[in-house]
Structure formats: C-alpha cells, structure tokens
Design an enzyme around this catalytic site. Structure first.
Site, PDB file in Angstrom:
ATOM      1  N   GLU A   1      29.866 -13.846 -10.168  1.00  0.00           N
ATOM      2  CA  GLU A   1      30.007 -12.730  -9.229  1.00  0.00           C
ATOM      3  C   GLU A   1      28.636 -12.371  -8.657  1.00  0.00           C
ATOM      4  OE1 GLU A   1      30.589 -10.032  -6.761  1.00  0.00           O
ATOM      5  OE2 GLU A   1      32.429 -10.776  -7.702  1.00  0.00           O
TER       6      GLU A   1
ATOM      7  N   ALA B   1      28.892  -6.659  -7.762  1.00  0.00           N
ATOM      8  CA  ALA B   1      29.299  -5.934  -8.964  1.00  0.00           C
ATOM      9  C   ALA B   1      30.695  -6.350  -9.387  1.00  0.00           C
ATOM     10  CB  ALA B   1      29.261  -4.431  -8.710  1.00  0.00           C
ATOM     11  N   LEU B   2      30.924  -6.369 -10.682  1.00  0.00           N
ATOM     12  CA  LEU B   2      32.261  -6.649 -11.189  1.00  0.00           C
ATOM     13  C   LEU B   2      33.247  -5.620 -10.647  1.00  0.00           C
ATOM     14  CD1 LEU B   2      31.448  -7.471 -14.931  1.00  0.00           C
ATOM     15  CD2 LEU B   2      32.154  -9.090 -13.159  1.00  0.00           C
ATOM     16  N   GLY B   3      34.454  -6.080 -10.371  1.00  0.00           N
ATOM     17  CA  GLY B   3      35.459  -5.202  -9.791  1.00  0.00           C
ATOM     18  C   GLY B   3      35.670  -5.441  -8.319  1.00  0.00           C
TER      19      GLY B   3
ATOM     20  N   GLY C   1      40.716   1.604  15.189  1.00  0.00           N
ATOM     21  CA  GLY C   1      41.749   0.996  14.350  1.00  0.00           C
ATOM     22  C   GLY C   1      42.504   2.047  13.573  1.00  0.00           C
TER      23      GLY C   1
ATOM     24  N   GLU D   1      43.498   3.307  18.862  1.00  0.00           N
ATOM     25  CA  GLU D   1      44.411   2.235  18.452  1.00  0.00           C
ATOM     26  C   GLU D   1      44.935   1.504  19.682  1.00  0.00           C
ATOM     27  OE1 GLU D   1      46.461  -0.521  17.031  1.00  0.00           O
ATOM     28  OE2 GLU D   1      45.460   0.757  15.544  1.00  0.00           O
TER      29      GLU D   1
ATOM     30  N   GLY E   1      40.448  -4.384  10.430  1.00  0.00           N
ATOM     31  CA  GLY E   1      40.974  -5.410   9.537  1.00  0.00           C
ATOM     32  C   GLY E   1      39.898  -6.058   8.698  1.00  0.00           C
TER      33      GLY E   1
ATOM     34  N   HIS F   1      65.500  15.777 -13.459  1.00  0.00           N
ATOM     35  CA  HIS F   1      65.495  16.877 -12.490  1.00  0.00           C
ATOM     36  C   HIS F   1      64.573  17.980 -12.998  1.00  0.00           C
ATOM     37  CE1 HIS F   1      66.984  19.831  -9.613  1.00  0.00           C
ATOM     38  NE2 HIS F   1      67.080  20.687 -10.633  1.00  0.00           N
TER      39      HIS F   1
END
Length: 466
Positions: A35, A38-40, A183, A206, A272, A444
C-alpha cells in the site's frame, strides 16, 4: 531490503485489498500486501468515513441552529448555536486513525506482511517497491490488483487552490462561505448537504435534467424538496465552463446557451471517479479491458492466468462493500475453496438528506427487462416512528414478480433508511417472496415496519394506509 516470496501478493490496502489479505491470512495463505498511502484506502481515509462523520456533525449543528432560532417543531429552544470546526475536524481525524490502526492490527494478527510504498509491476508475478538500495522485489504465485479509483479531474478545472476534489473538500480547516459543486451525483450531494447545514451557500451544477440522475426520479424528489429547504440552488441542464477571469467563481452555461457567473469561495469537482491503473506498470500487463475497467469473470480472474482484480478498477458499482465481498471470495479461491461471484444484489446508499437506499430492480428496470412486476409503496407519513423523529418525508417501495411474488428490488428514501439496507439485501439474497416479509413480525414503532407495510400494499391488502 531483502526480497520476498509469497503465495498471494495484493496491491492496494483499501477495503477490498485489506479484507482479501485478512481472509487469506486466516486461511493460512502466505500473503503480502503493498500500500503506497494509508491502510484503509480512499474510503476509510478520505471518503466514506470522513464524509459520514462530517455529515453527522452538520446534522447536529443544524438541529441546534433550528432550536436556537425557534423553528423546531418539537418545542425545543436553545440560547445559541456555534461550531468549533477545528474540533470537528480533529474528531473526524481521530475516527480515521482508530480505524486505520484497527486495520493494521487485524492484518498483523492474520500474519500478513504489509509493505509501505508504490508498487511497480514487473510482470504478472513480480512487483518492485521502492528504488535504489531500498528497492524490494516481491514475487508471488498469485497477484491480486485492488488499487481502487481516483477523482476525475476536468481539464478546464484542474485540482489545486480553490478547486477541490472530494478528498480535499472533506479536509477543509474552515467552513467556506460559498461553494459551487460541479456534479450532482451522490458525492456532490452528500458534501453539498453537509456544508449547507454548516451555513455555506451551495450551488449545484448538473448537466443532466435532474439531480442524482442514476437514481429513479421518485427516489430523488424528496431530496430535491429538502435541498430547497436548505437553501441549496440546483442548476440542472447546466455545464461548467471554467473559472472566472478574476478567479472568484465559476462560469456556467445552461443548455439554452445562457451563461452566468456563480460566485464561490470554493469549487468542488465531483463528476465521478476513474480506476487507478496508470503510472505503475499494471497497464503493461496487457490485461483485457472492459472500457476503462479491468475485465474479470465470475471469480474475479483477469485475462492473465494467476492475476485477479477486484473493486473499483473492475467497474460499477464502485462501492466499498462490493470490493470487500470480492476480496473475501478471491482469498478463499486462492486458499483452494470453490467460490464464485453469485451475488443477486448489492445495496447502494446515498447519504443525502433524506437518505436513499436501492437494492435490485426499480419498477422502470423491471419493465425494461420485460418482467411483469407489481409494486408496493408505503409512505413514511403513515409511519409512527418516522413521525416521532420529526421526519416523515419519503417512503419504502418493493418490486416483485407478478406471477410468483418473488422480490426483485427494494428501495427507500427517508431519514435513517441507510440502516435498512442490510435487510433489503438479505431479502433479495434469500429469494424472499412478498409473503415472507409480510408474515414476519416487525417491531413497533420502527422504520422497518414500512417494509412490511409495502409488502402488504403489493399483495393488495394495505394495513395502515387508506
């Protein structure tokens, strides 16, 4: 540094990569994980977790602000509302540190060797990390690529300065006075909602004819209504054209050709994400591609023997939980178990206000697939629990086959509906029929009752709805 050999070599320590490594270690597979950051991965460090933390803080501030202004319907009143944003950021960063530290501890417990650095792919079984005297070569029987994705940059709005990626928008040290967001997908909407609640003036730009164009319109209508309440200006069928000449804002153009200037202290580009596949040799492997994504089969195998790929680099849906499930599967395949990708549905959640959950087919998608389907819908305005939390906007909707009542999809929009996602996915994975949900006793008062009520409605016997 000594060279290494392993049975499984994983590139990328995001949700897919680290889950694959942990599971492989549990199964006794000699595993190395590389990696560069950073891990994650992005999800834990600069995406999913930071955004949800800031969304929660913004919700708390917004609630206190309403109480202080005397506009809360509950009668709660306050003396004033303020936020120490530096403390908010420190709290968010503390959560990230706890989780990344936890991932590291789990990898160590599973016996996984973690190598920090940029992986440079030499061939389908060999990777180099570092350079010069620090160069370490790692060879493995199996290579798993889990490098994730990065934000898409617009050529006329390059990241830097006041033009932000989503990661930078979640790392601001001060609340901006105003923000233009290019976006109106889930990333733009989530960040826009949170900063609007913190007092920023938000403008969404948009190009499509409505916000959240990848969700069906019925689900997005309550979100549109909430944006208006929050004072968010959503400009649809509008394109960003570039920075203003003085650098103080964004020029946009409506489909009619009309241009205008959006004054904004910060500009967030959220159009994106793209697969992270360039600059480190993986492109030289010549793997078969599906457009910009690595092509895989139902076992996440690529076109090169011994090379697997998971997560965002393999296409939509780009979701952390999809990568995790794929990673677990690949680890078990490498360990010799018989697995393949046979998931019926993957929940998608949009943490807007209100939240959106979608699993399986919508009514329009069922019709497009020439499936004769029935639809049951139950509004939260008829749900006691929704009323007691002061948010009765939204609904639960179930789509099922007309011939045998097998559930094809479940969707919901409303406050807190993200916590219903697991039950939605479970219903589809188990092949439930409407009668299965209708016949299960639902607690409920709870939001989950709306799922049962939607099933009743689809069966033609609505209980708590006229």
């Amino acid at each position: 540094m000594a060279d290494l050999q392993a049975k499984l070599l994983i590139i990328g320590g995001g949700p897919g990569g680290y889950v694959a490594a942990i599971r492989a270690g549990q199964l006794g597979v000699d595993t190395v994980l590389v990696e560069k950051d950073a891990l994650g991965g992005a999800c834990l460090n600069v995406g999913c977790i930071p955004s949800k933390a800031l969304i929660h803080a913004a919700d708390e501030f917004y609630a206190v602000s309403r109480a202080a202004s005397g506009t809360s319907n509950t009668g709660v009143r306050g003396l004033g509302a303020s936020i120490d944003f530096s403390q908010t950021i420190a709290w968010k960063d503390g959560i990230v540190r706890r989780l990344t530290g936890g991932v590291g501890a789990l990898l160590k417990k599973a016996g996984v060797k973690v190598i920090a650095g940029q992986a440079d792919v030499i061939d389908g079984k060999t990777v180099a990390v570092g350079n010069g005297a620090q160069r370490q070569v790692i060879t493995a029987e199996t290579l798993l690529i889990a490098s994730g994705a990065t934000p898409i940059e617009l050529p006329f709005l390059p990241f830097g300065g006041d033009v932000l990626s989503s990661a930078e928008a979640l790392a601001l040290t001060e609340i901006p006075r105003s923000m233009a967001i290019v976006g109106a997908g889930y990333i733009g909407l989530e960040i826009g909602c949170l900063y609007a609640k913190l007092g920023a003036t938000i403008t969404l730009i948009e190009a499509a004819s409505r916000i959240l164009p990848h969700y069906d319109e019925d689900l997005t209508k309550p979100v549109s209504a909430r944006l208006k309440q929050l004072g968010v200006d959503a400009l649809i069928e509008t394109h960003a054209k570039g920075r203003a000449e003085n650098g103080c804002g964004l020029i946009v153009e409506h489909r009619t050709g009309e241009q205008r200037l959006i004054e904004a202290e910060k500009i967030l580009v959220a159009v994106g994400r793209k697969p992270a596949l360039s600059g480190w040799g993986v492109a030289d492997l010549g793997l078969a591609m599906n457009g910009p994504y690595v092509q895989i089969d139902d076992r996440c195998r690529t076109s090169m023997r011994g090379v697997y790929a998971i997560g965002d680099i393999t296409g939509e849906p780009m979701l952390a939980h999809r990568a995790m499930a794929q990673g677990e599967m690949v680890a078990e395949i490498v360990a010799g178990l018989n697995r393949n990708w046979d998931k019926r549905a993957i929940p998608a959640i949009c943490f807007t206000d209100p939240e959106i959950v979608s699993v399986g087919l919508s009514p329009d998608e069922a019709r497009a697939s020439a499936i004769d389907a029935k639809v049951g819908l139950f509004p939260f305005r008829a749900n006691g629990r929704a009323m007691t939390i002061g948010r009765d906007d939204g609904f639960v909707r179930i789509v099922a086959r007309s011939d045998n009542d097998v559930i094809l999809g479940i969707q919901a929009v409303g406050a807190g509906v993200s916590e219903l996602a697991a039950s939605f996915g479970l219903a589809l994975e188990m092949g439930c029929r409407l009668q299965d949900i209708a016949g299960a006793v639902h607690a409920h008062p709870s939001l989950g009752e709306a799922v049962q009520e939607a099933s009743f409605a689809a069966l033609g016997r609505a209980m708590h709805m006229a």
